[in-house]
Structure formats: structure tokens, C-alpha cells
Design a protein around this motif. Structure first.
Motif, mmCIF file in Angstrom:
data_model
loop_
_atom_site.group_PDB
_atom_site.id
_atom_site.type_symbol
_atom_site.label_atom_id
_atom_site.label_comp_id
_atom_site.label_asym_id
_atom_site.label_seq_id
_atom_site.Cartn_x
_atom_site.Cartn_y
_atom_site.Cartn_z
ATOM 1 N N LEU A 142 6.278 3.401 2.050
ATOM 2 C CA LEU A 142 5.366 2.313 1.715
ATOM 3 C C LEU A 142 5.046 2.416 0.234
ATOM 4 N N PRO B 269 0.726 0.943 -0.737
ATOM 5 C CA PRO B 269 -0.002 0.330 0.384
ATOM 6 C C PRO B 269 -1.473 0.142 0.016
ATOM 7 N N GLN B 270 -2.067 -0.957 0.491
ATOM 8 C CA GLN B 270 -3.428 -1.326 0.106
ATOM 9 C C GLN B 270 -4.439 -1.243 1.242
ATOM 10 N N ASN C 120 -3.561 -0.417 8.237
ATOM 11 C CA ASN C 120 -2.112 -0.595 8.378
ATOM 12 C C ASN C 120 -1.403 0.748 8.275
ATOM 13 N N THR C 121 -1.766 1.527 7.275
ATOM 14 C CA THR C 121 -1.140 2.842 7.108
ATOM 15 C C THR C 121 -1.482 3.734 8.281
ATOM 16 N N LEU D 138 4.320 7.737 1.282
ATOM 17 C CA LEU D 138 3.469 6.792 0.570
ATOM 18 C C LEU D 138 3.699 6.967 -0.920
ATOM 19 N N CYS E 274 3.651 -3.515 -0.673
ATOM 20 C CA CYS E 274 2.244 -3.596 -0.279
ATOM 21 C C CYS E 274 1.961 -4.904 0.456
ATOM 22 N N GLU E 275 0.826 -4.929 1.126
ATOM 23 C CA GLU E 275 0.460 -6.047 1.985
ATOM 24 C C GLU E 275 0.324 -7.369 1.222
ATOM 25 N N LEU F 126 2.102 -5.928 7.553
ATOM 26 C CA LEU F 126 2.955 -4.801 7.162
ATOM 27 C C LEU F 126 3.253 -3.871 8.335
#
Length: 173
Positions: A5, A8-9, A13-14, A30, A99-100, A131
Motif C-alpha cells: 500500500l 495509505p490514508q 482500511n489498513t 506499507l 492511497c484511497e 481500497l
């Protein structure tokens, strides 16, 4: 398989992807900067008690991740034309998601040969999937192609984990 990812924001989700990786045997990578702290309660909630069952690595940049992961790299983008189902996946493949909010930026997506740039088909006039959902779609197709290698037999699965953590703690705490 390795899930990467890039920037990632959204912590939940993560967290959901930590749980996915624990259940499918994939490693999660990440690439910084992250839009949350690794001790974020939403990250932990999304990942439930699967954090200890997932191999997760944080890389300072994409070059570091590339140096650590020698397999075939595939980028996922709504701008690609090759479908994710058109690939014969291998256990050491690296699946890269952006990222989303914006997906993979042009600098990253430009590093991939068009044959390694993949998309998930969508209905017309739709932007993208969540995501965690997009990664799940691809991971299960890739895992299906390797005959669900490492999957638990029915008698090895733990049933009924929909309302609480393994220690009995309700999700809403």
C-alpha cells in the motif's frame, strides 16, 4: 504474495487488510508517508486480533520496498486497461495499490510496464472501489489461482468471530 500500500490514508482500511493478510497468508507492506499512526485505535479495530498473525513491514519509500521484494510487481489503477484476471499469479508476486483518495500517482504508475498495470472492471461512470475491497478482490483471485495454498481445512477454522475478539472483548471497546 506481497501486498504493498503506497501512502495509505485511512486506518480502518489498513486494519481490514491486516485481517485479510492474516487469513490469506500474504505479507503486508506499507510505504510511507502514512495517513495515520500505527497505534491508531481504528487500525487496531479493523485488524481485530490479527496483527500478531500478519507479517507487516513499513518502508520509508517505494525504492526500499522494491529492494526488499524481488518478485514480479503489478500496479493496480483505474487508468489501466488490462484486467486483474488476465494474469497467472505466482506466490512471490507483489501487488501494489495506491492511497484511497487518488490511487497511485503518475510517478509510481509510470514505473510499471503496461503488461504489469492492472485494473478491476467497474460499471460505467463509477470512480473506484474501496481500497480494502479492491485488494480483497485481487488477493482472492490470486489465491484461487494457486489453489488456496495454505488454507485451513473446515475442522481447523474458528467459528463465530463476528461479534467479539478472541479474548471475548466486544468490538465496540
Amino acid at each position: 504474495m506481497h501486498i504493498v500500500l503506497v501512502n495509505p490514508q485511512i486506518a480502518p482500511n489498513t486494519g481490514n487488510l491486516i485481517r485479510l493478510c492474516a487469513n490469506t497468508g500474504n505479507d503486508l507492506h506499507l510505504v510511507e508517508p502514512l495517513g495515520f499512526r500505527l497505534d491508531d485505535s481504528l487500525l487496531k479495530r479493523g485488524g481485530l486480533d490479527y496483527h500478531e498473525r500478519t507479517r507487516m513491514t513499513v518502508h520509508p519509500d517505494l525504492a526500499s520496498a522494491r529492494a526488499a521484494l524481488p518478485g514480479r510487481w503489478f500496479a493496480f489503477s483505474t487508468h489501466s486497461t488490462r484486467r486483474y484476471t488476465d494474469v497467472s499469479y505466482q506466490p512471490d508476486d507483489v501487488l501494489v495499490f495506491g492511497c484511497e483518495g487518488s490511487g497511485l500517482d503518475e510517478d509510481v504508475s509510470g514505473q510499471f510496464d503496461p503488461a504489469h498495470s492492472l485494473t478491476i472492471p467497474l460499471r460505467p461512470n463509477n470512480r473506484s472501489l474501496n481500497l480494502a475491497n479492491a485488494v480483497s478482490v485481487v488477493v482472492f483471485e490470486a489465491w484461487r489461482q494457486v489453489d488456496f495454498d495454505g488454507a485451513a481445512e473446515k475442522d481447523e477454522r474458528v467459528e463465530g468471530l463476528t461479534g467479539e475478539l478472541l479474548d471475548g472483548t466486544p468490538f465496540d471497546r
